[in-house]
Motif scaffolding. Structure first.
Motif, mmCIF file in Angstrom:
data_model
loop_
_atom_site.group_PDB
_atom_site.id
_atom_site.type_symbol
_atom_site.label_atom_id
_atom_site.label_comp_id
_atom_site.label_asym_id
_atom_site.label_seq_id
_atom_site.Cartn_x
_atom_site.Cartn_y
_atom_site.Cartn_z
ATOM 1 N N THR A 41 35.952 41.019 35.244
ATOM 2 C CA THR A 41 37.090 41.223 34.344
ATOM 3 C C THR A 41 37.829 42.506 34.705
ATOM 4 N N LEU A 42 37.092 43.563 35.009
ATOM 5 C CA LEU A 42 37.730 44.830 35.387
ATOM 6 C C LEU A 42 38.486 44.690 36.707
ATOM 7 N N LEU A 43 37.908 43.970 37.668
ATOM 8 C CA LEU A 43 38.615 43.735 38.936
ATOM 9 C C LEU A 43 39.893 42.937 38.696
ATOM 10 N N HIS A 44 39.818 41.956 37.820
ATOM 11 C CA HIS A 44 41.001 41.176 37.454
ATOM 12 C C HIS A 44 42.033 42.061 36.762
ATOM 13 N N ALA A 98 43.434 37.059 45.810
ATOM 14 C CA ALA A 98 42.559 35.899 46.011
ATOM 15 C C ALA A 98 41.439 35.899 44.967
ATOM 16 N N PHE A 99 40.895 37.082 44.699
ATOM 17 C CA PHE A 99 39.857 37.163 43.675
ATOM 18 C C PHE A 99 40.422 36.805 42.306
ATOM 19 N N ARG A 100 41.622 37.259 42.016
ATOM 20 C CA ARG A 100 42.263 36.956 40.740
ATOM 21 C C ARG A 100 42.346 35.447 40.539
ATOM 22 N N HIS A 101 42.754 34.746 41.599
ATOM 23 C CA HIS A 101 42.850 33.291 41.533
ATOM 24 C C HIS A 101 41.468 32.677 41.268
ATOM 25 N N PHE A 102 40.474 33.143 42.006
ATOM 26 C CA PHE A 102 39.106 32.655 41.814
ATOM 27 C C PHE A 102 38.645 32.917 40.381
#
Length: 148
Positions: A41-44, A98-102
């Protein structure tokens, strides 16, 4: 109305608080599923802050925000072509895109420590490069703007 510089600075502060909340000096393989979900969540949130800043600057320049299915990707491409970001910075940000999409389309149980840890390990350098690019672009814009 709040100035672009103030809006961008407020987003920078939110991102800094987000980065400060990430775990320090702890192996991600030791984190529980719930803790991994929190890290994800923090990375997003980091990438959401990046997009918010890009949208503010793009709109301030009078450029049209991308639309459609691929607007997230197209926003980064626009930021490079509008000289808000260097290509090397954009390339690093694309990992977080890309991580956000995942993250948006996956289940928390699909989060793997070995995929999250490298994103966390590089995030502060990516943020520093992003911040430098944006501050330079905003500073250049303020010099080009006619006095009020």
């Amino acid at each position: 109305m709040t100035s672009l510089k103030d809006r961008v600075e407020a987003e920078f502060e939110h991102i800094e608080r987000t980065l400060a909340a990430l775990p320090e000096e702890r192996s991600y393989s030791e984190l529980s599923t719930l803790e991994l979900a929190g890290v994800a969540t923090l990375l997003h949130n980091f990438y959401s802050g990046v997009e918010n800043i890009l949208k503010h600057v793009v709109q301030d320049r009078g450029l049209e925000l991308p639309g459609g299915e691929f607007w997230h990707r197209d926003l980064v491409t626009l930021a490079v072509s509008a000289q808000l970001l260097q290509e090397v910075t954009a390339e690093k940000l694309r990992q977080y895109l890309a991580f956000r999409h995942f993250f948006v389309h996956a289940y928390a149980l699909d989060l793997l420590p070995e995929r999250l840890e490298p994103l966390d390990n590089g995030i502060r350098k990516v943020f520093h490069a992003f911040r430098q690019d944006i501050e330079k672009a905003v500073e250049e814009d303020s010099h080009c703007s006619p006095p009020l």
